[in-house]
Motif scaffolding. Structure first.
Motif, PDB file in Angstrom:
ATOM      1  N   TRP A  29       0.825  -1.214   0.000  1.00  0.00           N
ATOM      2  CA  TRP A  29       0.000   0.000   0.000  1.00  0.00           C
ATOM      3  C   TRP A  29       0.860   1.266   0.000  1.00  0.00           C
ATOM      4  CZ3 TRP A  29      -1.092   3.973   3.616  1.00  0.00           C
ATOM      5  CH2 TRP A  29      -2.092   4.837   3.181  1.00  0.00           C
ATOM      6  N   PRO A  30       1.840   1.390   0.930  1.00  0.00           N
ATOM      7  CA  PRO A  30       2.692   2.597   0.849  1.00  0.00           C
ATOM      8  C   PRO A  30       3.418   2.709  -0.488  1.00  0.00           C
ATOM      9  CG  PRO A  30       3.144   1.346   2.860  1.00  0.00           C
ATOM     10  CD  PRO A  30       2.187   0.531   2.067  1.00  0.00           C
ATOM     11  N   HIS A  31       3.813   1.576  -1.060  1.00  0.00           N
ATOM     12  CA  HIS A  31       4.510   1.613  -2.343  1.00  0.00           C
ATOM     13  C   HIS A  31       3.588   2.176  -3.426  1.00  0.00           C
ATOM     14  CE1 HIS A  31       7.693   0.585  -5.076  1.00  0.00           C
ATOM     15  NE2 HIS A  31       6.957  -0.260  -5.782  1.00  0.00           N
ATOM     16  N   THR A  32       2.333   1.740  -3.422  1.00  0.00           N
ATOM     17  CA  THR A  32       1.362   2.211  -4.408  1.00  0.00           C
ATOM     18  C   THR A  32       1.087   3.707  -4.233  1.00  0.00           C
ATOM     19  OG1 THR A  32       0.348   0.043  -4.177  1.00  0.00           O
ATOM     20  CG2 THR A  32      -0.889   1.678  -5.418  1.00  0.00           C
ATOM     21  N   ILE A  33       0.923   4.126  -2.967  1.00  0.00           N
ATOM     22  CA  ILE A  33       0.602   5.525  -2.696  1.00  0.00           C
ATOM     23  C   ILE A  33       1.766   6.449  -3.051  1.00  0.00           C
ATOM     24  CG2 ILE A  33       0.247   7.166  -0.790  1.00  0.00           C
ATOM     25  CD1 ILE A  33      -2.283   5.817  -1.574  1.00  0.00           C
ATOM     26  N   THR A  34       2.971   6.057  -2.657  1.00  0.00           N
ATOM     27  CA  THR A  34       4.110   6.928  -2.967  1.00  0.00           C
ATOM     28  C   THR A  34       4.315   7.006  -4.483  1.00  0.00           C
ATOM     29  OG1 THR A  34       5.570   5.048  -2.558  1.00  0.00           O
ATOM     30  CG2 THR A  34       5.324   6.636  -0.773  1.00  0.00           C
ATOM     31  N   ALA A  35       4.112   5.876  -5.170  1.00  0.00           N
ATOM     32  CA  ALA A  35       4.238   5.898  -6.633  1.00  0.00           C
ATOM     33  C   ALA A  35       3.178   6.808  -7.242  1.00  0.00           C
ATOM     34  CB  ALA A  35       4.119   4.489  -7.194  1.00  0.00           C
ATOM     35  N   ALA A  36       1.986   6.841  -6.621  1.00  0.00           N
ATOM     36  CA  ALA A  36       0.932   7.736  -7.119  1.00  0.00           C
ATOM     37  C   ALA A  36       1.403   9.184  -7.048  1.00  0.00           C
ATOM     38  CB  ALA A  36      -0.348   7.545  -6.313  1.00  0.00           C
ATOM     39  N   PHE A  37       2.101   9.528  -5.964  1.00  0.00           N
ATOM     40  CA  PHE A  37       2.584  10.908  -5.835  1.00  0.00           C
ATOM     41  C   PHE A  37       3.746  11.200  -6.777  1.00  0.00           C
ATOM     42  CE2 PHE A  37      -0.148  10.873  -2.205  1.00  0.00           C
ATOM     43  CZ  PHE A  37      -0.618  12.172  -2.185  1.00  0.00           C
ATOM     44  N   VAL A  38       4.486  10.171  -7.163  1.00  0.00           N
ATOM     45  CA  VAL A  38       5.490  10.369  -8.213  1.00  0.00           C
ATOM     46  C   VAL A  38       4.783  10.838  -9.489  1.00  0.00           C
ATOM     47  CG1 VAL A  38       7.119   9.191  -9.750  1.00  0.00           C
ATOM     48  CG2 VAL A  38       7.183   8.744  -7.290  1.00  0.00           C
ATOM     49  N   MET A  47       8.990  17.695 -20.919  1.00  0.00           N
ATOM     50  CA  MET A  47       7.752  17.920 -20.163  1.00  0.00           C
ATOM     51  C   MET A  47       6.683  16.890 -20.547  1.00  0.00           C
ATOM     52  SD  MET A  47       8.939  20.284 -18.592  1.00  0.00           S
ATOM     53  CE  MET A  47      10.278  21.385 -18.871  1.00  0.00           C
ATOM     54  N   VAL A  48       6.670  16.515 -21.817  1.00  0.00           N
ATOM     55  CA  VAL A  48       5.684  15.519 -22.262  1.00  0.00           C
ATOM     56  C   VAL A  48       6.040  14.148 -21.691  1.00  0.00           C
ATOM     57  CG1 VAL A  48       4.754  14.326 -24.283  1.00  0.00           C
ATOM     58  CG2 VAL A  48       5.158  16.796 -24.375  1.00  0.00           C
ATOM     59  N   VAL A  49       7.343  13.833 -21.704  1.00  0.00           N
ATOM     60  CA  VAL A  49       7.778  12.486 -21.349  1.00  0.00           C
ATOM     61  C   VAL A  49       7.723  12.242 -19.830  1.00  0.00           C
ATOM     62  CG1 VAL A  49       9.852  11.034 -21.279  1.00  0.00           C
ATOM     63  CG2 VAL A  49       9.128  12.086 -23.423  1.00  0.00           C
ATOM     64  N   MET A  50       8.026  13.278 -19.049  1.00  0.00           N
ATOM     65  CA  MET A  50       8.125  13.090 -17.588  1.00  0.00           C
ATOM     66  C   MET A  50       6.901  12.421 -16.960  1.00  0.00           C
ATOM     67  SD  MET A  50       9.980  16.229 -15.684  1.00  0.00           S
ATOM     68  CE  MET A  50       8.991  16.170 -14.206  1.00  0.00           C
ATOM     69  N   PRO A  51       5.693  12.994 -17.130  1.00  0.00           N
ATOM     70  CA  PRO A  51       4.537  12.329 -16.519  1.00  0.00           C
ATOM     71  C   PRO A  51       4.254  10.963 -17.140  1.00  0.00           C
ATOM     72  CG  PRO A  51       3.870  14.347 -17.671  1.00  0.00           C
ATOM     73  CD  PRO A  51       5.345  14.275 -17.756  1.00  0.00           C
ATOM     74  N   LEU A  52       4.531  10.836 -18.446  1.00  0.00           N
ATOM     75  CA  LEU A  52       4.276   9.543 -19.091  1.00  0.00           C
ATOM     76  C   LEU A  52       5.184   8.461 -18.529  1.00  0.00           C
ATOM     77  CD1 LEU A  52       3.746  10.595 -22.825  1.00  0.00           C
ATOM     78  CD2 LEU A  52       2.018  10.022 -21.108  1.00  0.00           C
ATOM     79  N   LEU A  53       6.445   8.828 -18.246  1.00  0.00           N
ATOM     80  CA  LEU A  53       7.374   7.847 -17.671  1.00  0.00           C
ATOM     81  C   LEU A  53       6.891   7.385 -16.304  1.00  0.00           C
ATOM     82  CD1 LEU A  53      10.968   9.197 -18.455  1.00  0.00           C
ATOM     83  CD2 LEU A  53       9.772   7.267 -19.502  1.00  0.00           C
ATOM     84  N   SER A  54       6.397   8.331 -15.493  1.00  0.00           N
ATOM     85  CA  SER A  54       5.957   7.942 -14.150  1.00  0.00           C
ATOM     86  C   SER A  54       4.766   6.995 -14.240  1.00  0.00           C
ATOM     87  CB  SER A  54       5.611   9.178 -13.322  1.00  0.00           C
ATOM     88  OG  SER A  54       4.483   9.822 -13.865  1.00  0.00           O
ATOM     89  N   LEU A  55       3.871   7.254 -15.192  1.00  0.00           N
ATOM     90  CA  LEU A  55       2.716   6.357 -15.351  1.00  0.00           C
ATOM     91  C   LEU A  55       3.148   5.016 -15.931  1.00  0.00           C
ATOM     92  CD1 LEU A  55       0.038   8.893 -16.608  1.00  0.00           C
ATOM     93  CD2 LEU A  55       0.144   7.764 -14.387  1.00  0.00           C
ATOM     94  N   ALA A  56       4.131   5.052 -16.840  1.00  0.00           N
ATOM     95  CA  ALA A  56       4.630   3.793 -17.406  1.00  0.00           C
ATOM     96  C   ALA A  56       5.266   2.943 -16.313  1.00  0.00           C
ATOM     97  CB  ALA A  56       5.644   4.087 -18.518  1.00  0.00           C
ATOM     98  N   ALA A  57       5.986   3.589 -15.382  1.00  0.00           N
ATOM     99  CA  ALA A  57       6.618   2.847 -14.291  1.00  0.00           C
ATOM    100  C   ALA A  57       5.543   2.101 -13.484  1.00  0.00           C
ATOM    101  CB  ALA A  57       7.388   3.800 -13.383  1.00  0.00           C
ATOM    102  N   ILE A  58       4.429   2.792 -13.224  1.00  0.00           N
ATOM    103  CA  ILE A  58       3.344   2.174 -12.457  1.00  0.00           C
ATOM    104  C   ILE A  58       2.729   1.008 -13.235  1.00  0.00           C
ATOM    105  CG2 ILE A  58       1.026   2.591 -11.554  1.00  0.00           C
ATOM    106  CD1 ILE A  58       2.029   5.436 -10.813  1.00  0.00           C
TER     107      ILE A  58
END
Lengths: 502, 366
Positions: A183-192, A407-418
């Motif tokens: 759960w903490p892993h999921t939540i912290t990744a959400a904030f990433v 700027m385009v890639v940054m949020p996409l990378l974080s979502l791809a990681a998830i």
């Protein structure tokens, strides 16, 4: 394709898609609430304009999360009826409680927040976004508890008369060590993801509007967005690494096959000698892997496979290296199968098998899924650090196509990681739908034919594809509009236009 | 005879309580989402100008998402309290539920995205997505609940574990009997009426008068369909084990539902918007109670054709331990949910809307 393969594809497609919106909803609800709180405390217009701007982007994303979420609850029963029947006594409760406790709170107070700007006092209106944020958090607690139970089915017994798992201890389900780290892993990744999104959007606008000669107060507001987003991204990134490490230490115990496949361990290294492989075959530092996972002995893929064939179970004591038969549900279910002259080995490997590679999850997907999750996640955090450096003091970089691309890639990378993380953890549980108990194949709905599932998976994919295009276009449109100009908030009389309306 | 055969037992108090709670959740869903389904279906027809359509959407704007949670909670409660019901029903009705999900996705996105772009083509497209997305779920649920009243055919299926489970044995096309189609049309017409009266209650001006007129016509259709459906359903169908007094309840609630529709129609023609809406609300509640009176103890399955373990309230249910925990959670949470939902409706978003309330600027669209 066999019916279970199509249903698994459907679950994978709909879940990964749904979970693009979930982490942004979790994090942006809180971050929007923080911005609105900052406005309330400081009275500065910049914070109100940021609240409205990011609130709108948050809502465009939230809508998609809501509509794709209904599919999730229904498809357990629709595509996985025997799984649902088998686990309903334990797994159903968190889903019901999620709806009752979290979804009502979230939906009612989001509605009040959207439409309540001119009808609630400022304090009450601020409370509505916080309550909605609490709703998103509670929702994540319940659904991760349910998923963690599939990874490590604690607190349950097997009822052979009814042929199903039954809840023995809710306390054990809620203190499941996998849940407490997942759960903490999921939540912290959400904030990433939320941090990366806010930082990238604000930085894009800061650079663009600066060039266009926007007023100083606009630039001040964008800079606040860059700082807030970047710091959330960096801090959440650090905690995602820490919680990920803790989760890995749990999984090496409860799901040794997942981690053996993820680390591509082909020979057993005892006495703290297992090296870490950066790429397949590139071995670094003998003993590093034992240190990372905090274990003396790390079992190899061939050992685990042979152990399963010989004894029918997959867990090892990490200190002694001796096989252990699993938790109550797993052992009771295995012995109940024996009473019917069956075994988990028969169900997973077929009769009289001499090898059983299907007892181990897909090595390529596990190895690369694990590394891509970590790699692209860290890249997006690196983006946050770069943004802070580039905008330090009163600096504003000049527009450059490479910066826009970043700027385009940054949020996409974080979502791809998830997404990689979920694919890694769910594919890594295979061949089980409930780890060490029910094989995935047995969870399928026997009464649903191949045709209807083909139909639904194709329609979902097409519809979700179209909706993704629409959503991204809307997001881009509202991002390009930038901060709203007029921000007057007042309680209005009946004949005046609403300050917010569909 | 396998060890998995369970002898028929009388349902426990907790099982009955959870059947009642599931009924309450479906009642909440149909009564609340019923009017926003109605509003959604009416958008392209009742709203002549864009401003009028936006007035309609904004009457349910703050509420539709919360209303839909009643469905999620009903589904979740069935999963948690009656896994056997949830598993057999949801897999048996794969295609109908898939259609419902498509409808809910379309209308949900339409609510949020429609007014975020001012191109007329964009808006017209979303208005139709809204109307179709709001039509499919009530139509399918009407057909579905009519089939539950008749009893869905079920039979045994052997699993690889050597256990036997009870599954739906009918076909998709077999669901569309004339009786079931009347059920579908009844839900659609009743919710159209319910939605018209809600718009009547929540708006001022031209749109209000037009909603009253629409409701008047639609109310007659809903009333006639309700008469046919209540008589047909209660005369023709009786599931094994149904208690005599519950048949009486089904008759009474069915008749009261018809009376409530007539009352609502009359109040609407007397320009009493509030009472008209109360009438269709009660009609919806009574109809759902009528359905659930037919569900005891077979929860909508026809076990007379089932050669295996009967699928009913006792065999579908969770363990007493789980039901106890869920009961405690429900006792605490349901009142809290009801309080803040009521505050949203009667406190914060009480007032009527008109076209004067709709901001022209697209950037202020929520």
């Amino acid at each position: 394709m066999s019916p279970d393969t199509i249903s698994r594809w459907q679950f994978g497609i709909t879940t990964v898609y749904h979970f693009l919106f979930v982490p942004l909803t979790i994090s942006l609800s809180v971050m929007t609430a923080v911005l609105q709180t900052a406005w309330r405390k400081s009275g500065k217009d910049a914070y109100l304009r940021l609240t409205k701007f990011f609130g709108k982007l948050f809502l465009i994303n939230f809508a998609m999360g809501v509509v794709t979420g209904i599919v999730q609850e229904f498809q357990f029963g629709m595509n996985w009826s025997e799984y649902s029947r088998f686990v309903g006594d334990i797994f159903g409760a968190p889903l019901a409680l999620e709806a009752l406790i979290a979804f009502f709170l979230e939906s009612t107070f989001i509605g009040m927040w959207i439409f309540g700007w001119d009808r609630l006092s400022k304090g009450l209106h601020l409370a509505t976004i916080w309550l909605a944020a609490v709703g998103t958090f509670l929702s994540s607690v319940f659904i991760i508890a349910a998923n963690a139970w599939m990874q490590n089915p604690v607190g349950a017994v097997y009822n052979p008369e009814l042929g199903r798992a039954e809840l023995q201890s809710l306390g054990a389900v809620l203190t499941n060590p996998v849940f407490l780290t997942q759960w903490p892993h999921t939540i912290t990744a959400a904030f990433v993801s939320g941090g990366a999104f806010m930082a990238a959007v604000a930085a894009y606008l800061l650079i663009k509007k600066n060039k266009e000669g926007a007023p100083a107060e606009d630039l001040v507001a964008y800079r606040k967005g860059v700082k807030f987003g970047s710091w959330v991204l960096i801090i959440a990134g650090v905690f995602t690494v820490i919680t990920g490490d803790l989760l890995g230490k749990e999984m090496v115990q409860t799901q040794p096959t997942k981690m053996a496949a993820a680390e591509n361990i082909q020979t057993t290294f005892a006495d703290g000698k297992a090296p870490f492989q950066l790429l397949p075959g590139v071995e670094l530092f003998p003993g590093l892997l034992n240190w990372l996972y905090g274990t003396d002995v790390i079992q190899s893929v061939p050992t685990l496979e042979q152990q399963f064939l010989d004894q029918g179970y997959l867990q090892f004591d990490s200190k002694t290296g001796q096989p252990v038969p699993g938790n109550t549900l797993q052992t009771e279910f295995a012995s109940s199968l024996q009473d019917n002259n069956l075994s988990l080995v028969n169900l997973v490997c077929g009769d009289n098998a001499t090898t059983c590679p299907q007892a181990i999850p897909n090595g390529t997907i596990e190895f690369w899924g694990f590394r891509l999750m970590i790699g692209v996640g860290l890249l997006s955090v690196l983006g946050g650090i770069l943004l802070l450096i580039m905008t330090r003091g009163s600096k504003i970089p000049n527009p450059h196509p490479l910066l826009t691309a970043m700027m385009v890639v940054m949020p996409l990378l974080s979502l791809a990681a998830i997404a990689f993380g979920w694919i890694f953890t769910e594919m890594g549980r295979q061949p089980w739908i409930v780890n060490g108990t029910m094989p995935t194949l047995q969870g399928l709905s026997p009464s649903v034919g191949v045709g209807p599932v083909w139909f639904s998976v194709i329609v979902y994919t097409l519809l979700y594809g179209v909706l993704a295009v629409i959503e991204v276009r809307l997001l881009l449109k509202y991002i390009k509009l930038g901060l709203p100009e007029e921000v007057a908030v007042s309680v209005k009389d009946e004949a005046e236009p609403l300050s917010f309306a569909y | 005879m396998t060890i998995f055969d369970v002898p028929a037992m009388a349902p426990s108090a907790l099982q009955v309580l959870w059947l009642l709670l599931v009924a309450v959740l479906w009642i909440g869903f149909f009564f609340l989402e019923g009017f926003d389904f109605g509003v959604g279906m009416l958008v392209p027809f009742l709203g002549k100008k864009d401003q009028e359509r936006r007035v309609m959407l904004n009457t349910v704007g703050p509420h539709w998402d919360g209303n839909e949670v009643w469905l999620l909670t009903a589904g979740g409660a069935m999963f948690a309290a009656f896994p056997g019901w949830y598993a057999t029903l949801f897999s048996g009705l794969y295609l109908p539920l898939f259609l419902v999900l498509l409808g809910l996705i379309l209308r949900g996105v339409a609510f949020e995205y429609r007014s975020k772009n001012d191109s007329p083509a964009w808006r017209t497209r979303w208005d139709w997505a809204m109307a179709i997305g709001s039509l499919i779920p009530p139509l399918v649920f009407g057909v579905g609940f009519a089939n539950f009243l008749k009893g869905l055919p079920v039979g045994p299926h052997e699993t690889a574990f050597g256990t036997s489970v009870t599954l739906f044995t009918g076909s998709f096309l077999g669901l569309f009997t004339p009786f079931a189609l009347i059920g579908g049309l009844l839900f659609v017409s009743l919710f159209l009426t319910h939605g018209s009266f809600f718009i009547g209650l929540k708006t001022r001006g031209e749109i209000h008068d037009r909603a009253q007129k629409f409701g008047s016509t639609l109310g007659v259709i809903a009333g006639v369909l309700a008469v046919v459906f209540v008589i047909w359903g209660n005369v023709a169908y009786q599931l094994p084990g149904q208690l005599g007094w519950l048949r009486t309840v089904a008759w009474i609630t069915g008749i009261v539902a018809v009376v409530c529709i007539a009352f609502a129609w009359f109040m609407n023609s007397m320009d009493r918007d509030g009472w008209a809406f109360v009438g269709t609300t009660l009609a919806t509640v009574m109809l759902v109670v009528m359905f659930f009176a037919h569900f005891y103890p077979g929860i909508g399955f026809d076990n007379s054709v089932n050669t295996g373990t009967p699928l009913d309230l006792t065999t579908a249910s969770s363990s007493p331990h789980t039901l106890t925990i869920m009961t405690i959670a429900a006792c605490i949470m349901v009142p809290i949910v009801l309080i803040y939902s009521a505050w949203s409706y009667f406190g914060v978003f009480r007032r009527r809307l008109s076209t004067a309330n709709i901001p022209a600027d697209v950037t202020t669209a929520a």
